[in-house]
Design a protein around this motif. Structure first.
Motif, PDB file in Angstrom:
ATOM      1  N   ALA A  30       2.879  -7.746   3.553  1.00 43.24           N
ATOM      2  CA  ALA A  30       1.736  -7.623   4.462  1.00 43.24           C
ATOM      3  C   ALA A  30       1.294  -6.165   4.571  1.00 43.24           C
ATOM      4  O   ALA A  30       0.092  -5.875   4.605  1.00 43.24           O
ATOM      5  CB  ALA A  30       2.096  -8.179   5.837  1.00 43.24           C
ATOM      6  N   ALA A  31       2.241  -5.256   4.616  1.00 40.55           N
ATOM      7  CA  ALA A  31       1.914  -3.836   4.746  1.00 40.55           C
ATOM      8  C   ALA A  31       1.149  -3.326   3.536  1.00 40.55           C
ATOM      9  O   ALA A  31       0.291  -2.450   3.668  1.00 40.55           O
ATOM     10  CB  ALA A  31       3.186  -3.023   4.952  1.00 40.55           C
ATOM     11  N   ALA A  32       1.440  -3.858   2.371  1.00 43.55           N
ATOM     12  CA  ALA A  32       0.748  -3.413   1.151  1.00 43.55           C
ATOM     13  C   ALA A  32      -0.758  -3.623   1.258  1.00 43.55           C
ATOM     14  O   ALA A  32      -1.534  -2.880   0.662  1.00 43.55           O
ATOM     15  CB  ALA A  32       1.291  -4.159  -0.061  1.00 43.55           C
ATOM     16  N   ALA A  33      -1.166  -4.573   2.045  1.00 44.97           N
ATOM     17  CA  ALA A  33      -2.595  -4.892   2.166  1.00 44.97           C
ATOM     18  C   ALA A  33      -3.388  -3.804   2.879  1.00 44.97           C
ATOM     19  O   ALA A  33      -4.581  -3.670   2.652  1.00 44.97           O
ATOM     20  CB  ALA A  33      -2.766  -6.219   2.903  1.00 44.97           C
ATOM     21  N   PHE A  34      -2.746  -3.036   3.739  1.00 45.82           N
ATOM     22  CA  PHE A  34      -3.525  -2.051   4.487  1.00 45.82           C
ATOM     23  C   PHE A  34      -3.206  -0.597   4.155  1.00 45.82           C
ATOM     24  O   PHE A  34      -3.830   0.307   4.693  1.00 45.82           O
ATOM     25  CB  PHE A  34      -3.413  -2.288   6.003  1.00 45.82           C
ATOM     26  CG  PHE A  34      -2.037  -2.103   6.566  1.00 45.82           C
ATOM     27  CD1 PHE A  34      -1.558  -0.845   6.884  1.00 45.82           C
ATOM     28  CD2 PHE A  34      -1.229  -3.198   6.802  1.00 45.82           C
ATOM     29  CE1 PHE A  34      -0.303  -0.686   7.407  1.00 45.82           C
ATOM     30  CE2 PHE A  34       0.030  -3.048   7.341  1.00 45.82           C
ATOM     31  CZ  PHE A  34       0.495  -1.777   7.639  1.00 45.82           C
ATOM     32  N   LYS A  35      -2.286  -0.361   3.258  1.00 43.06           N
ATOM     33  CA  LYS A  35      -1.983   1.021   2.879  1.00 43.06           C
ATOM     34  C   LYS A  35      -2.938   1.453   1.782  1.00 43.06           C
ATOM     35  O   LYS A  35      -3.200   0.727   0.836  1.00 43.06           O
ATOM     36  CB  LYS A  35      -0.525   1.148   2.463  1.00 43.06           C
ATOM     37  CG  LYS A  35       0.381   0.914   3.668  1.00 43.06           C
ATOM     38  CD  LYS A  35       1.802   1.207   3.364  1.00 43.06           C
ATOM     39  CE  LYS A  35       2.638   0.963   4.610  1.00 43.06           C
ATOM     40  NZ  LYS A  35       4.062   1.057   4.309  1.00 43.06           N
ATOM     41  N   ARG A  36      -3.468   2.679   1.925  1.00 37.44           N
ATOM     42  CA  ARG A  36      -4.524   3.184   1.045  1.00 37.44           C
ATOM     43  C   ARG A  36      -4.069   3.543  -0.356  1.00 37.44           C
ATOM     44  O   ARG A  36      -4.787   3.357  -1.320  1.00 37.44           O
ATOM     45  CB  ARG A  36      -5.144   4.454   1.640  1.00 37.44           C
ATOM     46  CG  ARG A  36      -5.786   4.322   2.961  1.00 37.44           C
ATOM     47  CD  ARG A  36      -6.427   5.652   3.395  1.00 37.44           C
ATOM     48  NE  ARG A  36      -5.548   6.804   3.270  1.00 37.44           N
ATOM     49  CZ  ARG A  36      -4.685   7.207   4.196  1.00 37.44           C
ATOM     50  NH1 ARG A  36      -4.558   6.548   5.314  1.00 37.44           N
ATOM     51  NH2 ARG A  36      -3.945   8.269   4.010  1.00 37.44           N
ATOM     52  N   HIS A  87       0.685  -3.716  -3.937  1.00 37.56           N
ATOM     53  CA  HIS A  87      -0.433  -2.803  -3.709  1.00 37.56           C
ATOM     54  C   HIS A  87      -1.269  -2.639  -4.974  1.00 37.56           C
ATOM     55  O   HIS A  87      -2.495  -2.648  -4.914  1.00 37.56           O
ATOM     56  CB  HIS A  87       0.126  -1.453  -3.239  1.00 37.56           C
ATOM     57  CG  HIS A  87      -0.908  -0.528  -2.745  1.00 37.56           C
ATOM     58  ND1 HIS A  87      -1.488   0.426  -3.545  1.00 37.56           N
ATOM     59  CD2 HIS A  87      -1.481  -0.379  -1.534  1.00 37.56           C
ATOM     60  CE1 HIS A  87      -2.374   1.109  -2.862  1.00 37.56           C
ATOM     61  NE2 HIS A  87      -2.402   0.648  -1.633  1.00 37.56           N
ATOM     62  N   ARG A  88      -0.604  -2.521  -6.108  1.00 35.06           N
ATOM     63  CA  ARG A  88      -1.318  -2.343  -7.391  1.00 35.06           C
ATOM     64  C   ARG A  88      -2.108  -3.583  -7.794  1.00 35.06           C
ATOM     65  O   ARG A  88      -3.113  -3.486  -8.481  1.00 35.06           O
ATOM     66  CB  ARG A  88      -0.338  -1.977  -8.495  1.00 35.06           C
ATOM     67  CG  ARG A  88       0.228  -0.598  -8.360  1.00 35.06           C
ATOM     68  CD  ARG A  88       1.272  -0.319  -9.429  1.00 35.06           C
ATOM     69  NE  ARG A  88       1.913   0.959  -9.179  1.00 35.06           N
ATOM     70  CZ  ARG A  88       3.228   1.138  -9.160  1.00 35.06           C
ATOM     71  NH1 ARG A  88       4.061   0.148  -9.424  1.00 35.06           N
ATOM     72  NH2 ARG A  88       3.731   2.339  -8.914  1.00 35.06           N
TER      73      ARG A  88
END
Length: 90
Positions: A30-36, A87-88
């Motif tokens: 879930a965190a990967a979705a909002f980290k730039r 994230h990628r």
């Protein structure tokens, strides 16, 4: 959302270890979705905060802080790789 569960959490069985790992993985994904960017995923300052807390908790629990640190650094590194992969792909 808590970035990392409390370092005092100590699973008592394989089942609770799997459950804890599934919860942590869900949070990481879930965190990967909002980290730039990759730096935000790696969050070196946050890693050092967590490790310092883990070491302090280990000392107060009568455990070897170097072992606690090694275990947590390994877990953090593995989950960072999972998060980087997610994230990628987005």
């Amino acid at each position: 959302m808590e970035a990392c569960p409390s370092p005092t959490y100590a699973p008592t069985s394989t089942t609770s270890t799997r459950s804890s790992s599934r919860r942590r993985q869900a949070l990481v994904e879930a965190a990967a979705a909002f980290k730039r960017d990759e730096h935000a995923v790696r969050a070196p300052d946050r890693v050092e905060q967590v490790v310092a807390a883990v070491r302090a908790k280990a000392v107060s629990a009568g455990l070897e802080p170097a072992v606690a640190e090694a275990v947590w650094r390994s877990m953090i590194a593995a989950f960072i790789e999972v998060e980087l992969d997610r994230h990628r792909r987005r």
